[in-house]
Design a protein around this motif. Sequence first.
Motif, PDB file in Angstrom:
ATOM      1  N   PRO A   1       0.989  -0.799   0.145  1.00 16.01           N
ATOM      2  CA  PRO A   1       0.235   0.070  -0.065  1.00 16.01           C
ATOM      3  C   PRO A   1       0.966   1.298   0.063  1.00 16.01           C
ATOM      4  CG  PRO A   1      -1.018  -1.665   1.635  1.00 16.01           C
ATOM      5  CD  PRO A   1       0.421  -2.407   1.221  1.00 16.01           C
ATOM      6  N   LEU A   2       2.149   1.037   0.383  1.00 13.47           N
ATOM      7  CA  LEU A   2       2.623   2.752   0.691  1.00 13.47           C
ATOM      8  C   LEU A   2       3.346   2.848  -0.556  1.00 13.47           C
ATOM      9  CD1 LEU A   2       3.752   4.909   2.480  1.00 13.47           C
ATOM     10  CD2 LEU A   2       5.659   3.402   3.210  1.00 13.47           C
ATOM     11  N   HIS A   3       4.591   1.808  -1.174  1.00 20.05           N
ATOM     12  CA  HIS A   3       4.887   1.544  -2.090  1.00 20.05           C
ATOM     13  C   HIS A   3       4.527   2.434  -3.525  1.00 20.05           C
ATOM     14  CE1 HIS A   3       7.957  -0.630  -4.941  1.00 20.05           C
ATOM     15  NE2 HIS A   3       7.945   0.625  -5.028  1.00 20.05           N
ATOM     16  N   HIS A   4       2.592   1.948  -3.085  1.00 18.76           N
ATOM     17  CA  HIS A   4       1.642   2.214  -4.630  1.00 18.76           C
ATOM     18  C   HIS A   4       1.761   3.459  -4.057  1.00 18.76           C
ATOM     19  CE1 HIS A   4      -2.454   3.390  -6.619  1.00 18.76           C
ATOM     20  NE2 HIS A   4      -1.605   2.366  -6.875  1.00 18.76           N
TER      21      HIS A   4
ATOM     22  N   LYS B   1       8.176  12.699 -23.650  1.00 20.52           N
ATOM     23  CA  LYS B   1       7.980  11.063 -24.363  1.00 20.52           C
ATOM     24  C   LYS B   1       8.864  10.164 -23.527  1.00 20.52           C
ATOM     25  CE  LYS B   1       5.811  14.653 -27.532  1.00 20.52           C
ATOM     26  NZ  LYS B   1       4.873  13.777 -27.685  1.00 20.52           N
ATOM     27  N   LEU B   2       9.683  10.705 -23.202  1.00 17.26           N
ATOM     28  CA  LEU B   2      10.447   8.864 -22.694  1.00 17.26           C
ATOM     29  C   LEU B   2      10.907   9.623 -20.869  1.00 17.26           C
ATOM     30  CD1 LEU B   2      13.070   7.546 -25.457  1.00 17.26           C
ATOM     31  CD2 LEU B   2      11.026   6.153 -23.859  1.00 17.26           C
ATOM     32  N   ALA B   3      10.353   8.217 -20.622  1.00 17.76           N
ATOM     33  CA  ALA B   3      10.946   8.210 -19.001  1.00 17.76           C
ATOM     34  C   ALA B   3      11.348   6.616 -18.388  1.00 17.76           C
ATOM     35  CB  ALA B   3       9.374   7.959 -17.758  1.00 17.76           C
ATOM     36  N   LEU B   4      12.670   6.785 -17.488  1.00 19.36           N
ATOM     37  CA  LEU B   4      13.062   5.958 -16.808  1.00 19.36           C
ATOM     38  C   LEU B   4      12.838   5.131 -15.569  1.00 19.36           C
ATOM     39  CD1 LEU B   4      14.938   3.741 -17.031  1.00 19.36           C
ATOM     40  CD2 LEU B   4      17.561   5.009 -16.987  1.00 19.36           C
ATOM     41  N   ASP B   5      12.316   3.872 -15.723  1.00 23.67           N
ATOM     42  CA  ASP B   5      12.005   3.796 -13.803  1.00 23.67           C
ATOM     43  C   ASP B   5      13.024   2.584 -13.758  1.00 23.67           C
ATOM     44  OD1 ASP B   5      11.816   2.860 -11.207  1.00 23.67           O
ATOM     45  OD2 ASP B   5       9.778   2.020 -11.807  1.00 23.67           O
ATOM     46  N   ILE B   6      14.151   3.244 -12.858  1.00 24.40           N
ATOM     47  CA  ILE B   6      15.558   2.460 -12.348  1.00 24.40           C
ATOM     48  C   ILE B   6      15.223   1.591 -11.108  1.00 24.40           C
ATOM     49  CG2 ILE B   6      17.895   2.871 -11.070  1.00 24.40           C
ATOM     50  CD1 ILE B   6      18.133   5.640 -12.801  1.00 24.40           C
ATOM     51  N   GLY B   7      15.272   0.338 -11.504  1.00 28.68           N
ATOM     52  CA  GLY B   7      15.234  -0.910 -10.522  1.00 28.68           C
ATOM     53  C   GLY B   7      13.995  -1.029  -9.988  1.00 28.68           C
ATOM     54  N   CYS B   8      13.819  -0.803 -11.137  1.00 28.97           N
ATOM     55  CA  CYS B   8      11.536  -1.402 -11.157  1.00 28.97           C
ATOM     56  C   CYS B   8      11.391  -2.847 -10.427  1.00 28.97           C
ATOM     57  CB  CYS B   8      11.194  -1.269 -13.179  1.00 28.97           C
ATOM     58  SG  CYS B   8      11.550  -2.698 -13.500  1.00 28.97           S
ATOM     59  N   GLY B   9      11.419  -3.597 -10.240  1.00 31.18           N
ATOM     60  CA  GLY B   9      10.941  -4.354  -9.623  1.00 31.18           C
ATOM     61  C   GLY B   9       9.668  -4.594 -10.450  1.00 31.18           C
ATOM     62  N   ARG B  10       8.768  -5.130  -9.719  1.00 33.67           N
ATOM     63  CA  ARG B  10       7.824  -5.877 -10.002  1.00 33.67           C
ATOM     64  C   ARG B  10       6.889  -4.665 -11.103  1.00 33.67           C
ATOM     65  NH1 ARG B  10       6.100 -11.034  -7.403  1.00 33.67           N
ATOM     66  NH2 ARG B  10       7.287 -11.233  -6.415  1.00 33.67           N
ATOM     67  N   GLY B  11       6.641  -3.562 -10.959  1.00 34.36           N
ATOM     68  CA  GLY B  11       6.754  -2.471 -11.682  1.00 34.36           C
ATOM     69  C   GLY B  11       5.244  -1.394 -11.350  1.00 34.36           C
TER      70      GLY B  11
ATOM     71  N   LEU C   1       5.711   2.011  -9.361  1.00 31.14           N
ATOM     72  CA  LEU C   1       6.016   3.122  -9.428  1.00 31.14           C
ATOM     73  C   LEU C   1       6.298   3.198 -10.872  1.00 31.14           C
ATOM     74  CD1 LEU C   1       7.052   5.848  -9.339  1.00 31.14           C
ATOM     75  CD2 LEU C   1       9.435   5.152  -9.054  1.00 31.14           C
ATOM     76  N   LEU C   2       6.396   1.596 -12.174  1.00 32.40           N
ATOM     77  CA  LEU C   2       5.849   1.902 -13.786  1.00 32.40           C
ATOM     78  C   LEU C   2       5.764   1.546 -14.073  1.00 32.40           C
ATOM     79  CD1 LEU C   2       8.334   0.961 -16.295  1.00 32.40           C
ATOM     80  CD2 LEU C   2       7.700  -1.372 -15.352  1.00 32.40           C
ATOM     81  N   ASN C   3       4.538   1.411 -13.179  1.00 37.33           N
ATOM     82  CA  ASN C   3       2.927   1.065 -13.955  1.00 37.33           C
ATOM     83  C   ASN C   3       2.256   2.491 -13.611  1.00 37.33           C
ATOM     84  OD1 ASN C   3       3.933  -0.873 -15.495  1.00 37.33           O
ATOM     85  ND2 ASN C   3       3.002  -2.802 -13.491  1.00 37.33           N
ATOM     86  N   THR C   4       2.869   2.901 -12.934  1.00 38.55           N
ATOM     87  CA  THR C   4       1.745   4.278 -12.368  1.00 38.55           C
ATOM     88  C   THR C   4       2.339   5.486 -12.737  1.00 38.55           C
ATOM     89  OG1 THR C   4       2.168   3.286  -9.555  1.00 38.55           O
ATOM     90  CG2 THR C   4       1.260   6.237 -10.336  1.00 38.55           C
ATOM     91  N   VAL C   5       3.441   5.545 -13.540  1.00 45.37           N
ATOM     92  CA  VAL C   5       4.022   6.665 -14.848  1.00 45.37           C
ATOM     93  C   VAL C   5       3.494   6.511 -15.220  1.00 45.37           C
ATOM     94  CG1 VAL C   5       5.690   7.008 -16.173  1.00 45.37           C
ATOM     95  CG2 VAL C   5       6.466   6.251 -13.484  1.00 45.37           C
ATOM     96  N   ALA C   6       3.921   5.136 -16.982  1.00 44.50           N
ATOM     97  CA  ALA C   6       2.508   4.632 -17.778  1.00 44.50           C
ATOM     98  C   ALA C   6       0.817   4.741 -17.608  1.00 44.50           C
ATOM     99  CB  ALA C   6       2.749   3.234 -17.268  1.00 44.50           C
TER     100      ALA C   6
END
Length: 296
Positions: A100-103, A120-130, A132-137
């Motif tokens: 929950p906190l991570h989200h 146009k382009l973003a990078l998630d370093i150490g994306c793990g299970r995603g 943060l990555l999917n929140t950006v997407a």
Amino acid sequence: MGKTVMTTTGGRDWSQIYTIYGMDQWQTLLFLLFHAIFFAVLSILFLVYFNSVCAFFESFFLFTTGGAARFAAGFAGCVTALSAVCLFFAAGNFFYSALPLHHDMAQRIVNSVGDWSTVKLALDIGCGRGILLNTVATQLKKTGSSGRVVGLDRSKRTTLSTLRTANMEGVGEYVTCREGDVRSLPFGDNYFDVVVSAVFVHTVGKEYGHRTVEAAAERMRVLGEMVRVLKPGGIGVVWDLQHVPEYVRRLQELKMEDIRVSERVTAFMVSSHIVSFRKPSQHIVGPGEVRLDWRF
């Protein structure tokens, strides 16, 4: 009456997040829960069989009075009960921090960037299970952007798993995952509009020990790489544990602008902060200014 559902501050059901992303380091959670239950049972046994425990203490430790034995038994029972409470709390905080906190923090990281329509382009370093990555997407999708976000992780297995979570979140077309070394990012200079990372940088160099000079140097390499691949005017945001002051110093050395540090958030039983910064459009000589931004 309707069923009450526990949600994060972002409105997501905790169980839904767990269903999609699962749990990293679940062995740690089980370890904490096992020992919490063990100490809880032990403290109950101390209470139920208190007189027998007192007799044991009196005979085994050769107490001369019954009062001393009762004090020792009561003290031992209190210690076991307190240990159980602390371990249950640690297990709860670990689970809360991992999902929950991570989200919630991922959403705060996204909100700190501001205008995503031009990204146009973003990078998630150490994306793990995603998470943060999917929140950006998701944010790119909401703004109608044609941009994409790249997730970088050290494990190919993790990147494949992350792509599956992106598809489950309905943002698969916005996400690309790559395996690579975060200390030497496989991208050119001035490549990304936004670079983010969540509870990852502190793990770099852990083979040297977290508080060693070598580990600190490895973490600084990661920050240097983040700055290198950012476009001039690009935004970097890092949520991490414990080492935030050294990140701020390094960003100042690199002459980053608009360095902001969020309020303290307890995650995984330690202090954490979000640090954001902007890469200057042109090189500026002089120390950077650090702002404590409580609005994150």
